[in-house]
Design a protein around this motif. Structure first.
Motif, PDB file in Angstrom:
ATOM      1  N   ALA A  57     -28.116  49.567  11.261  1.00 14.66           N
ATOM      2  CA  ALA A  57     -27.477  50.759  10.687  1.00 14.66           C
ATOM      3  C   ALA A  57     -28.455  51.673   9.951  1.00 14.66           C
ATOM      4  O   ALA A  57     -28.245  52.891   9.900  1.00 14.66           O
ATOM      5  CB  ALA A  57     -26.344  50.344   9.743  1.00 14.66           C
ATOM      6  N   TYR A  58     -29.518  51.111   9.389  1.00 13.94           N
ATOM      7  CA  TYR A  58     -30.468  51.920   8.618  1.00 13.94           C
ATOM      8  C   TYR A  58     -31.560  52.564   9.489  1.00 13.94           C
ATOM      9  O   TYR A  58     -32.267  53.450   9.029  1.00 13.94           O
ATOM     10  CB  TYR A  58     -31.132  51.083   7.529  1.00 13.94           C
ATOM     11  CG  TYR A  58     -30.208  50.732   6.381  1.00 13.94           C
ATOM     12  CD1 TYR A  58     -29.687  51.714   5.550  1.00 13.94           C
ATOM     13  CD2 TYR A  58     -29.875  49.412   6.111  1.00 13.94           C
ATOM     14  CE1 TYR A  58     -28.857  51.398   4.477  1.00 13.94           C
ATOM     15  CE2 TYR A  58     -29.042  49.077   5.048  1.00 13.94           C
ATOM     16  CZ  TYR A  58     -28.542  50.073   4.238  1.00 13.94           C
ATOM     17  OH  TYR A  58     -27.722  49.759   3.173  1.00 13.94           O
ATOM     18  N   ASP A  59     -31.693  52.111  10.719  1.00 16.59           N
ATOM     19  CA  ASP A  59     -32.753  52.625  11.597  1.00 16.59           C
ATOM     20  C   ASP A  59     -32.492  54.108  11.889  1.00 16.59           C
ATOM     21  O   ASP A  59     -31.438  54.463  12.411  1.00 16.59           O
ATOM     22  CB  ASP A  59     -32.813  51.827  12.894  1.00 16.59           C
ATOM     23  CG  ASP A  59     -33.108  50.346  12.670  1.00 16.59           C
ATOM     24  OD1 ASP A  59     -33.306  49.931  11.504  1.00 16.59           O
ATOM     25  OD2 ASP A  59     -33.127  49.596  13.658  1.00 16.59           O
ATOM     26  N   GLY A  60     -33.439  54.969  11.519  1.00 17.84           N
ATOM     27  CA  GLY A  60     -33.307  56.404  11.739  1.00 17.84           C
ATOM     28  C   GLY A  60     -32.728  57.166  10.561  1.00 17.84           C
ATOM     29  O   GLY A  60     -32.576  58.392  10.628  1.00 17.84           O
ATOM     30  N   VAL A  61     -32.382  56.477   9.474  1.00 18.28           N
ATOM     31  CA  VAL A  61     -31.763  57.137   8.317  1.00 18.28           C
ATOM     32  C   VAL A  61     -32.836  57.822   7.459  1.00 18.28           C
ATOM     33  O   VAL A  61     -33.873  57.244   7.147  1.00 18.28           O
ATOM     34  CB  VAL A  61     -30.936  56.134   7.482  1.00 18.28           C
ATOM     35  CG1 VAL A  61     -30.402  56.781   6.210  1.00 18.28           C
ATOM     36  CG2 VAL A  61     -29.789  55.572   8.319  1.00 18.28           C
ATOM     37  N   VAL A  62     -32.555  59.070   7.082  1.00 12.00           N
ATOM     38  CA  VAL A  62     -33.507  59.885   6.325  1.00 12.00           C
ATOM     39  C   VAL A  62     -33.466  59.587   4.819  1.00 12.00           C
ATOM     40  O   VAL A  62     -32.463  59.097   4.299  1.00 12.00           O
ATOM     41  CB  VAL A  62     -33.264  61.401   6.550  1.00 12.00           C
ATOM     42  CG1 VAL A  62     -33.409  61.765   8.017  1.00 12.00           C
ATOM     43  CG2 VAL A  62     -31.911  61.835   6.000  1.00 12.00           C
ATOM     44  N   PHE A  63     -34.566  59.910   4.160  1.00 11.67           N
ATOM     45  CA  PHE A  63     -34.624  59.934   2.702  1.00 11.67           C
ATOM     46  C   PHE A  63     -34.153  61.332   2.305  1.00 11.67           C
ATOM     47  O   PHE A  63     -34.901  62.299   2.398  1.00 11.67           O
ATOM     48  CB  PHE A  63     -36.052  59.674   2.209  1.00 11.67           C
ATOM     49  CG  PHE A  63     -36.471  58.238   2.344  1.00 11.67           C
ATOM     50  CD1 PHE A  63     -36.277  57.340   1.306  1.00 11.67           C
ATOM     51  CD2 PHE A  63     -37.061  57.781   3.513  1.00 11.67           C
ATOM     52  CE1 PHE A  63     -36.658  56.007   1.434  1.00 11.67           C
ATOM     53  CE2 PHE A  63     -37.449  56.456   3.648  1.00 11.67           C
ATOM     54  CZ  PHE A  63     -37.246  55.563   2.610  1.00 11.67           C
ATOM     55  N   HIS A  64     -32.885  61.436   1.905  1.00  9.39           N
ATOM     56  CA  HIS A  64     -32.256  62.748   1.715  1.00  9.39           C
ATOM     57  C   HIS A  64     -32.432  63.343   0.319  1.00  9.39           C
ATOM     58  O   HIS A  64     -32.259  64.536   0.132  1.00  9.39           O
ATOM     59  CB  HIS A  64     -30.755  62.672   2.044  1.00  9.39           C
ATOM     60  CG  HIS A  64     -29.985  61.777   1.127  1.00  9.39           C
ATOM     61  ND1 HIS A  64     -29.824  60.430   1.384  1.00  9.39           N
ATOM     62  CD2 HIS A  64     -29.348  62.030  -0.038  1.00  9.39           C
ATOM     63  CE1 HIS A  64     -29.104  59.898   0.403  1.00  9.39           C
ATOM     64  NE2 HIS A  64     -28.806  60.843  -0.468  1.00  9.39           N
ATOM     65  N   ARG A  65     -32.763  62.517  -0.656  1.00 11.28           N
ATOM     66  CA  ARG A  65     -32.912  62.996  -2.047  1.00 11.28           C
ATOM     67  C   ARG A  65     -34.100  62.269  -2.653  1.00 11.28           C
ATOM     68  O   ARG A  65     -34.038  61.058  -2.897  1.00 11.28           O
ATOM     69  CB  ARG A  65     -31.632  62.691  -2.818  1.00 11.28           C
ATOM     70  CG  ARG A  65     -31.620  63.154  -4.245  1.00 11.28           C
ATOM     71  CD  ARG A  65     -30.213  62.947  -4.839  1.00 11.28           C
ATOM     72  NE  ARG A  65     -30.200  63.320  -6.228  1.00 11.28           N
ATOM     73  CZ  ARG A  65     -29.962  62.485  -7.230  1.00 11.28           C
ATOM     74  NH1 ARG A  65     -29.694  61.205  -6.996  1.00 11.28           N
ATOM     75  NH2 ARG A  65     -29.984  62.924  -8.463  1.00 11.28           N
ATOM     76  N   VAL A  66     -35.175  63.011  -2.887  1.00 12.72           N
ATOM     77  CA  VAL A  66     -36.417  62.402  -3.362  1.00 12.72           C
ATOM     78  C   VAL A  66     -36.928  63.241  -4.529  1.00 12.72           C
ATOM     79  O   VAL A  66     -37.324  64.395  -4.348  1.00 12.72           O
ATOM     80  CB  VAL A  66     -37.471  62.318  -2.238  1.00 12.72           C
ATOM     81  CG1 VAL A  66     -38.704  61.572  -2.719  1.00 12.72           C
ATOM     82  CG2 VAL A  66     -36.877  61.639  -0.992  1.00 12.72           C
ATOM     83  N   ILE A  67     -36.897  62.664  -5.726  1.00  9.89           N
ATOM     84  CA  ILE A  67     -37.229  63.392  -6.948  1.00  9.89           C
ATOM     85  C   ILE A  67     -38.527  62.847  -7.540  1.00  9.89           C
ATOM     86  O   ILE A  67     -38.610  61.658  -7.882  1.00  9.89           O
ATOM     87  CB  ILE A  67     -36.078  63.286  -7.968  1.00  9.89           C
ATOM     88  CG1 ILE A  67     -34.771  63.797  -7.347  1.00  9.89           C
ATOM     89  CG2 ILE A  67     -36.413  64.053  -9.247  1.00  9.89           C
ATOM     90  CD1 ILE A  67     -33.539  63.521  -8.178  1.00  9.89           C
ATOM     91  N   GLU A  68     -39.518  63.718  -7.647  1.00  8.39           N
ATOM     92  CA  GLU A  68     -40.830  63.361  -8.203  1.00  8.39           C
ATOM     93  C   GLU A  68     -40.665  62.665  -9.553  1.00  8.39           C
ATOM     94  O   GLU A  68     -39.906  63.119 -10.409  1.00  8.39           O
ATOM     95  CB  GLU A  68     -41.681  64.628  -8.365  1.00  8.39           C
ATOM     96  CG  GLU A  68     -43.081  64.369  -8.887  1.00  8.39           C
ATOM     97  CD  GLU A  68     -43.942  63.568  -7.923  1.00  8.39           C
ATOM     98  OE1 GLU A  68     -44.703  62.704  -8.402  1.00  8.39           O
ATOM     99  OE2 GLU A  68     -43.858  63.807  -6.710  1.00  8.39           O
ATOM    100  N   GLY A  69     -41.364  61.531  -9.725  1.00  7.88           N
ATOM    101  CA  GLY A  69     -41.332  60.804 -10.982  1.00  7.88           C
ATOM    102  C   GLY A  69     -40.058  60.018 -11.223  1.00  7.88           C
ATOM    103  O   GLY A  69     -39.907  59.386 -12.265  1.00  7.88           O
ATOM    104  N   PHE A  70     -39.124  60.052 -10.262  1.00 13.01           N
ATOM    105  CA  PHE A  70     -37.853  59.350 -10.459  1.00 13.01           C
ATOM    106  C   PHE A  70     -37.594  58.364  -9.318  1.00 13.01           C
ATOM    107  O   PHE A  70     -37.825  57.172  -9.465  1.00 13.01           O
ATOM    108  CB  PHE A  70     -36.721  60.366 -10.607  1.00 13.01           C
ATOM    109  CG  PHE A  70     -35.348  59.781 -10.823  1.00 13.01           C
ATOM    110  CD1 PHE A  70     -35.156  58.560 -11.464  1.00 13.01           C
ATOM    111  CD2 PHE A  70     -34.223  60.469 -10.386  1.00 13.01           C
ATOM    112  CE1 PHE A  70     -33.883  58.029 -11.651  1.00 13.01           C
ATOM    113  CE2 PHE A  70     -32.946  59.946 -10.566  1.00 13.01           C
ATOM    114  CZ  PHE A  70     -32.776  58.728 -11.200  1.00 13.01           C
ATOM    115  N   MET A  71     -37.144  58.870  -8.151  1.00 12.80           N
ATOM    116  CA  MET A  71     -36.768  57.935  -7.097  1.00 12.80           C
ATOM    117  C   MET A  71     -36.665  58.617  -5.740  1.00 12.80           C
ATOM    118  O   MET A  71     -36.588  59.837  -5.637  1.00 12.80           O
ATOM    119  CB  MET A  71     -35.450  57.234  -7.439  1.00 12.80           C
ATOM    120  CG  MET A  71     -34.259  58.143  -7.672  1.00 12.80           C
ATOM    121  SD  MET A  71     -33.383  58.480  -6.154  1.00 12.80           S
ATOM    122  CE  MET A  71     -32.777  60.108  -6.482  1.00 12.80           C
TER     123      MET A  71
END
Length: 170
Positions: free
Chosen positions: A44-58
């Protein structure tokens, strides 16, 4: 490759930035670990994007409904609001610290709403302690997590190429 003590309780995540090895904490969050492994084994996770990436956080990923770039349901503008078809999970909060490399479940305002989405902390985020369920820790490849493209939402996001339980990898 990092020495994996328990291959049944470790994940190998191939991302567009390189591999990441995650040690799972079944004693701390048995329900969440079981769900992550179940979804990983289903692919299920194969191909899933990193949709929210915040510098210094997560870096947040795991929207298997709207965030999977290989599926017809992929909707970049909706990534982050979906989950799996499985029921939401009951919170398994603990005293574990949300430090660098901590893997924790994303959720809505409802503490019992975690489903498939998760995040990896770039830095200490102790303000999340006892409010989000910690289920793992990056033990190798944090340098690759650091390379994931930032944004809210992310333009042309990095993704999980594959996420597998280490025991299933030959």
């Amino acid at each position: 490759m990092a020495e994996i003590k328990d291959r049944e309780n470790a994940l190998i995540m191939e991302t567009t930035k390189g591999n990441v090895v995650i040690e799972l904490f079944p004693d701390l969050a048995p329900g969440h670990v079981a769900r992550i492994k179940e979804l990983a084994r289903e692919g299920a996770y194969d191909g899933v994007v990193f949709h929210r990436v915040i510098e210094g956080f997560m870096a947040q990923t795991g929207d298997v409904k709207f965030g999977n770039s290989t599926k017809p349901t992929f909707a970049p503008s909706r990534a982050g609001i979906g989950g799996s078809e499985k029921p939401d999970l009951k919170a398994e909060f603990s005293n574990a610290n949300h430090g660098r490399g901590t893997c924790s479940m994303a959720r809505s305002q409802n503490p019992n709403s975690a489903n498939s989405q998760f995040f990896i902390c770039f830095d200490d985020a102790a303000f999340l302690n006892r409010q989000y369920t910690v289920w793992g820790q990056v033990i190798e490849g944090m340098d690759n997590v650091d390379k994931i493209k930032r944004g809210e939402p992310v333009q042309d996001p990095d993704k999980i190429v594959s996420l597998k339980v280490a025991a299933d990898v030959k």
